[in-house]
Design a protein around this motif. Structure first.
Motif: not given
Ligand SMILES: [Zn+2]
Length: 77
Positions: A19-25, A58-61, A64-71
């Motif tokens: 979500p930050q750089c729009k790149g692949e993870v 980014y955590p996966v719970e 379900v990936p949690v794509l939040l920079v804050d987390l």
């Protein structure tokens, strides 16, 4: 068919981007997590999605990936 809940669906995996750089993870299993109580029964379960550009994981719970920079967890430290 009863597969691991930690597995990310291929179609979902294909559209996930940082979500930050729009790149692949990239998939990353939490082999170095310091969190307590983590189940180690699953086979190579994906528990993080890592962006090598931003050095964030980014955590996966529950699959379900949690794509939040804050987390996200910093990986450059
Ligand atoms: Zn990124």
């Amino acid at each position: 068919m009863n597969q691991s809940q930690q597995t990310i669906e291929p179609w979902l995996r294909g559209i996930i981007r940082c979500p930050q750089c729009k790149g692949e993870v990239v998939d990353a299993s939490a082999e170095t997590t310091a969190d307590s109580g983590a189940d180690s029964g699953a086979e190579a379960a994906v528990t993080e999605l890592r962006c090598d550009t931003c050095h964030l994981a980014y955590p996966v719970e529950g699959g379900v990936p949690v794509l939040l920079v804050d987390l996200a967890r910093r990986t450059d430290g």
